[in-house]
Design a protein around this motif. Structure first.
Motif, PDB file in Angstrom:
ATOM      1  N   ASP A 265       0.831  -1.201   0.000  1.00  0.00           N
ATOM      2  CA  ASP A 265       0.000   0.000   0.000  1.00  0.00           C
ATOM      3  C   ASP A 265       0.870   1.257   0.000  1.00  0.00           C
ATOM      4  O   ASP A 265       0.556   2.249  -0.670  1.00  0.00           O
ATOM      5  CB  ASP A 265      -0.925  -0.016   1.218  1.00  0.00           C
ATOM      6  CG  ASP A 265      -1.886   1.156   1.211  1.00  0.00           C
ATOM      7  OD1 ASP A 265      -2.761   1.188   0.334  1.00  0.00           O
ATOM      8  OD2 ASP A 265      -1.759   2.026   2.097  1.00  0.00           O
TER       9      ASP A 265
ATOM     10  N   ASP B 153      -4.647  -3.979  -3.575  1.00  0.00           N
ATOM     11  CA  ASP B 153      -6.040  -4.426  -3.398  1.00  0.00           C
ATOM     12  C   ASP B 153      -6.122  -5.946  -3.298  1.00  0.00           C
ATOM     13  O   ASP B 153      -6.903  -6.484  -2.502  1.00  0.00           O
ATOM     14  CB  ASP B 153      -6.891  -3.931  -4.563  1.00  0.00           C
ATOM     15  CG  ASP B 153      -7.086  -2.416  -4.538  1.00  0.00           C
ATOM     16  OD1 ASP B 153      -6.826  -1.807  -3.485  1.00  0.00           O
ATOM     17  OD2 ASP B 153      -7.481  -1.855  -5.592  1.00  0.00           O
TER      18      ASP B 153
ATOM     19  N   GLN C  91      -5.144  -6.969   0.151  1.00  0.00           N
ATOM     20  CA  GLN C  91      -6.220  -6.680   1.105  1.00  0.00           C
ATOM     21  C   GLN C  91      -7.324  -7.737   0.994  1.00  0.00           C
ATOM     22  O   GLN C  91      -7.848  -8.224   2.009  1.00  0.00           O
ATOM     23  CB  GLN C  91      -6.789  -5.282   0.835  1.00  0.00           C
ATOM     24  CG  GLN C  91      -5.839  -4.140   1.114  1.00  0.00           C
ATOM     25  CD  GLN C  91      -5.583  -3.936   2.601  1.00  0.00           C
ATOM     26  OE1 GLN C  91      -6.341  -4.399   3.450  1.00  0.00           O
ATOM     27  NE2 GLN C  91      -4.501  -3.241   2.923  1.00  0.00           N
TER      28      GLN C  91
END
Length: 1012
Positions: free
Chosen positions: A717, A939, A942
């Protein structure tokens, strides 16, 4: 002795002849009486008018005489001459000289105890025997008394024959009167007329109201016609002369009889000729025959030939049901699309969906027949409630069925017509079947079996704790119970193999438990067999120590297994609650999409969908509350913070929906979502605490891997954020450089973007799949963002949005191509063609924006170029870490709960692909691509964390949340045509003269075969 037998035999012969004479006399008197009755009865019937009732009286007299003859001629003589004393008295009366000796001899024969000399008794008997020897039976019992009844019988016979010769008709008529039922003359003795009594008959048939048929006028008819049950028949005709009375006689057969009479009204003929006009009306309910009856000065007459009203049969409706498949396996939360076409000759009143679970009761669901104000073009007017045809689609909500998953359901449609006269006729469609399944509810059934197994194991443990160590019999009973538990456990392990919510670790645990118990049972069986062989049936003091040692070992192992199974049961109870919570989350997400769609469109269809989805949410929350309250107290106390689900909050949403205020309902639902999120998080925490306490090794490995994955996701991130900063500076530089020069690009690219928007708008929504419908929303948003950036002059951002839009459009096209391979449809083809046609416009837009956008190498500062190089190295290091973590996840997957290890591996692989592409974009100094790929990698990581948490408890995926759940469709239903329209299309095509020469006949025959 010889003389004694001679006397007895003689007396018996006398008695036999007396009985025979009495029988002859009785039979002759009986014949005389019956002959006299046979002569008198028919003569009296002829002269006095006796009938069948008198015959029954005569039959009674005859039967009485038979009984009297039997008593007087057989029964009484048999009794009278049954004793030797009576027989001796009769002979003595006939021969007085012999009377005293015969009676004395008979007395001696009957009683040997009478005093006196035996020699004198024997001498008397001998003398008597010699004296009766010359007597003749014919003289003692003459047949002269028979002459009188014989003469009487002969006289009556002669009289009967004489009467038959002199008055044969009287005798025959008398017998006929007695033996045949009296018959009445048809129609009360009216004269049967072979010719019609009236002229031509004018008939008006008023059909029952439900049929919607206009009245049928039959002027100057013969009187034979067809009508429906419930029709009113109005008849008018005229006679050639004046009549005093006229009526119509109705019957259900053409026999000379009538069931009802309709009196006709009379009016004088207006034509000037003699005659009477007759008219009347009656209602028929069945096939009817009728005759005219006329009474005039000449008498009463009835037509011999009946006129016939044939009954027109109201046919049952025809109904066809179209379903996705003859046999279908569906989840209980699914909806099934059904289509149906029903037709009837007069009107359809009701259509029901009828479904019956195997071995259960029948259920009915009313379906739509016609909309209000429905009218049938080209047909006589009928009540809107009873159309002659109905064609609709129906979406069947399986979640509302009061049935457990796993049940087989047979279903069909029934259509009832509007016949309110004889009752509705019922038409039935073809039957289909489906089987409901729900992974969660099936797992609940297996969980119930596990709990039952735990109870059986506890009972075994209790029995083992109190068993008499010296009793082989008691041990044998426990061993048999343990053997049954082993079998039960084996069946449960086999069933769990097909349970997608059961972890492999659970199956392994139960299988190992079964193996241990099976070994214990076998070892104990061998020990008991050896002890019983040594001293069968006795208290085994010698083997008591062996049994005590075996019991202690078995108890210890059994206690461990019971505790372990209890831990698994608590864990599965919580996982089951979380599975329901997952369904609640999916339903909430769909509700949010639906609210958003309603705000955009205001569609009533969407509002109906919101109502349906909210009901489903309420059902799931109610089930969740029920399951939570049913948890064992120790589980609730130690692990679960059992806070109530916010019912008041949901009731406010319900009230707002009922009031039609969907906007406020959405806002209120957002408040409810906070409490629901908190409830779900509490359950997740409860499950982690339970795993940490009872399955510490699994939870420890999971925590370690999740921490590593979280660190990796955070680093990725950070890389994505820094790449985004570099891109933003690049985009700002492009905007600043092109100030005043972007007008032409904005114009040309804007025109292309408008064309692309129109092309996207031309993609028919009906041809999209649920996935492509969601992707269309993303595509439209990206095109909207591209237009905004283009107007602002932010070319780099516009280019990035255009590239994203192109990828979405390509995804839609590929998905539609795939769906057409699975199930072809005309609208699907149109959607795929439109998506394919829009792609060149997307490519042209990207080319225009790329041509207007300077190369990043020319614009980026040296600092940002060095920044990208540094990010590339960091990205490579992060990718290497992810590869090491992937290997670790593979090796430790078996030691983590559920499918957490597999979920991590999948997420890491997906992230690595984007990491690799991000490196290449950074190496090529492409900030836009670097930003996109780095963010995609972040993403995916996650998502891997979320997926791993859910996979640890076998979390089920509920699909992509759209603004509505698509039902199970009927293949090719989009191309369905009603039979009338279909035939019209075929007939229109048959008029086409474009067939090649010489093939027109074959083409025409082809179309005919299609219609058939």
């Amino acid at each position: 002795m010889e003389h004694r037998l001679a006397i007895v035999s003689f007396l018996e012969a006398v008695a036999r002849r007396l009985r025979q004479r009495a029988a002859c006399e009785g039979l002759l008197y009986l014949l005389a009486f019956l002959g006299g009755l046979a002569l008198a009865a028919p003569l009296l019937a002829h002269w006095a008018g006796l009938d069948v009732r008198s015959a029954w009286a005569c039959a009674g007299l005859a039967i009485s005489s038979l009984l009297a003859c039997y008593v007087l001629a057989f029964t009484l003589p048999q009794r009278r001459w049954s004793t030797t004393s009576a027989q001796a008295h009769y002979v003595g009366d006939c021969n007085g000289a012999l009377r005293s000796d015969l009676l004395s001899s008979v007395e001696f024969l009957q009683d040997e105890a009478i005093g006196g000399s035996a020699e004198l008794r024997e001498a008397l008997i001998e003398t008597t025997a010699r004296r009766i020897e010359p007597l003749r039976l014919q003289a003692l019992v003459p047949y002269s008394p028979v002459r009188r009844p014989l003469s009487l019988t002969a006289a009556i016979a002669i009289l009967y024959v004489a009467t038959a010769l002199l008055e044969p008709e009287a005798l025959a008529h008398g017998w006929q009167q007695l033996l045949e039922e009296p018959t009445e003359a048809p129609f009360g003795g009216a004269l049967l007329a072979e010719a019609p009594l009236v002229g031509d008959v004018d008939i008006i048939v008023v059909f029952p109201e439900y049929s919607g048929k206009p009245s049928l006028d039959l002027p100057s008819s013969s009187g034979d016609f067809e009508a429906m049950a419930g029709s009113t028949i109005e008849i008018s005709t005229r006679t050639t002369g004046f009549v005093e009375h006229a009526s119509i006689l109705l019957a259900q057969t053409d026999e000379l009889e009538s069931d009802d009479e309709v009196v006709l009204s009379k009016t004088s003929s207006t034509s000037g000729s003699a005659g009477t006009r007759l008219s009347g009306a009656f209602r028929i309910m069945h096939e009817t025959y009728y005759r005219f009856q006329i009474q005039d000065a000449s008498g009463d007459q009835v037509e011999a030939r009946a006129r016939h009203i044939t009954l027109a049969i109201d046919q049952a409706p025809k109904i066809e049901l179209y379903a996705p498949a003859d046999e279908l396996d569906v989840a209980k939360l699914n909806r099934i699309e059904l289509a149906y076409v029903a037709t009837d000759d007069f009107g359809i009143e009701r259509i029901d969906l009828v479904y019956t679970p195997a071995g259960g009761k029948e259920y009915r669901q009313p379906l739509e027949v016609a909309s209000a104000g429905h009218a049938q073009p080209g047909l006589p007017s009928i009540a809107p409630r009873a159309p002659r045809s109905a064609q609709f689609k129906y979406v069947w909500e399986l979640s509302q069925l009061p049935l457990r998953p796993g049940v087989q359901i047979e279903y069909h449609l029934e259509a009832a017509d509007n016949d309110d006269v004889q009752g509705p006729n019922i038409g039935r469609s073809k039957s289909y079947s489906l089987r409901l399944f729900s992974p969660r509810e099936r797992h609940e059934d297996l969980l119930a079996r596990q709990k039952e197994l735990a109870e059986h194991m506890l009972a075994l443990l209790a029995s083992r704790l109190i068993v008499d160590a010296a009793s082989t019999k008691a041990h044998r009973e426990i061993q048999r119970a343990a053997d049954e538990v082993v079998v039960e456990m084996g069946g449960l392990v086999a069933a769990l193999r097909d349970d997608e919510l059961a972890t492999k670790k659970l199956r392994t645990t139960l299988d190992e438990m079964r193996g241990r118990m099976n070994k214990r049972v076998r070892r104990e069986g061998s020990l008991l067999a050896s002890l019983e062989k040594r001293n069968p049936g006795a208290a085994l003091t010698a083997g008591q120590k062996q049994l005590e040692a075996s019991d202690a070992k078995i108890i210890a192992e059994l206690e461990d297994d019971v505790l372990l199974l209890g831990d698994w049961l608590r864990r599965q109870d919580l996982e089951n609650l979380l599975a329901i919570s997952d369904e609640v989350d999916a339903s909430r997400e769909r509700l949010d999409k639906l609210f958003e769609e309603f705000e955009r469109t205001g569609s009533q269809e969407v509002l109906d969908e919101i109502e349906r989805e909210f009901k489903a949410l309420e059902r799931k929350l109610a089930e969740m509350s029920e399951k939570s309250s049913a948890l064992p107290e120790d589980t609730l106390d130690r692990f679960v913070n059992d806070e109530a689900i916010p019912k008041d909050c949901l009731e406010e949403v319900r009230e707002l929906l009922e009031a039609g205020d969907a906007i406020e309902a959405r806002e209120q639902m957002k408040k409810c979502n906070d409490a629901l999120d908190q409830k779900a998080q509490q359950l997740e925490d409860s499950l982690r605490r339970l795993r940490g306490e009872s399955f510490s090794e699994e939870e420890k490995r999971l925590d370690e891997m999740m921490n590593e994955l979280a660190d990796l996701a955070q680093d990725q991130d950070d890389i994505a954020t820094e790449a985004s900063d570099v891109y933003q500076r690049y985009a700002d530089a492009v905007t600043e450089l092109q100030k005043g020069e972007s007008a032409d690009v904005q114009k040309s690219a804007g025109e292309t973007l408008k064309k692309l928007n129109r092309a996207v708008d031309n993609i028919p929504p009906a041809g999209l799949t649920p996935f492509t419908r969601e992707e269309m929303t993303v595509l439209e948003k990206r095109l909207e963002d591209a237009e905004t950036m283009l107007k602002r002059g932010e070319m780099a951002e516009a280019l990035s949005m255009a590239q994203h839009a192109k990828e979405s459009l390509k995804t839609i096209r590929d998905e539609l191509e795939f769906s057409l391979d699975e199930a072809w449809s005309r609208k699907g083809v149109a959607a795929e063609k439109a998506a394919r046609g829009a792609l060149p416009l997307a490519k042209r837009l990207i080319e225009q924006l790329e041509a207007a956008t300077p190369s990043p190498s020319e614009i980026m500062s040296s600092k940002d170029r060095r920044k990208l190089d540094k990010l590339r190295r960091r990205q490579k290091a992060t990718r290497n870490r992810s590869e090491k973590m992937l290997k670790k996840a593979k090796t430790q997957a078996e030691g983590m709960p559920g499918q957490a290890g597999q979920a991590m591996q999948k997420g890491l692989r997906a992230a690595q692909e984007h990491m690799k592409q991000a490196e290449e974009q950074m190496r090529g100094r492409a900030p836009s691509g670097a930003r996109q790929q780095a963010r995609e990698a972040s993403d995916r990581l996650q998502e891997a964390q979320e997926s791993a948490r859910g996979a640890a408890r076998q979390k089920q995926k509920h699909g992509q949340a759209g603004w509505r759940d698509e039902p199970v469709r009927i293949p090719g239903a989009e191309d369905y045509r009603a039979p009338e329209k279909f035939r019209k299309e075929i007939l229109d095509a048959m008029q086409d003269e474009s067939a090649p020469s010489g093939f027109k006949g074959q083409v025409k025959q082809y179309y005919k075969d299609i219609i058939k």
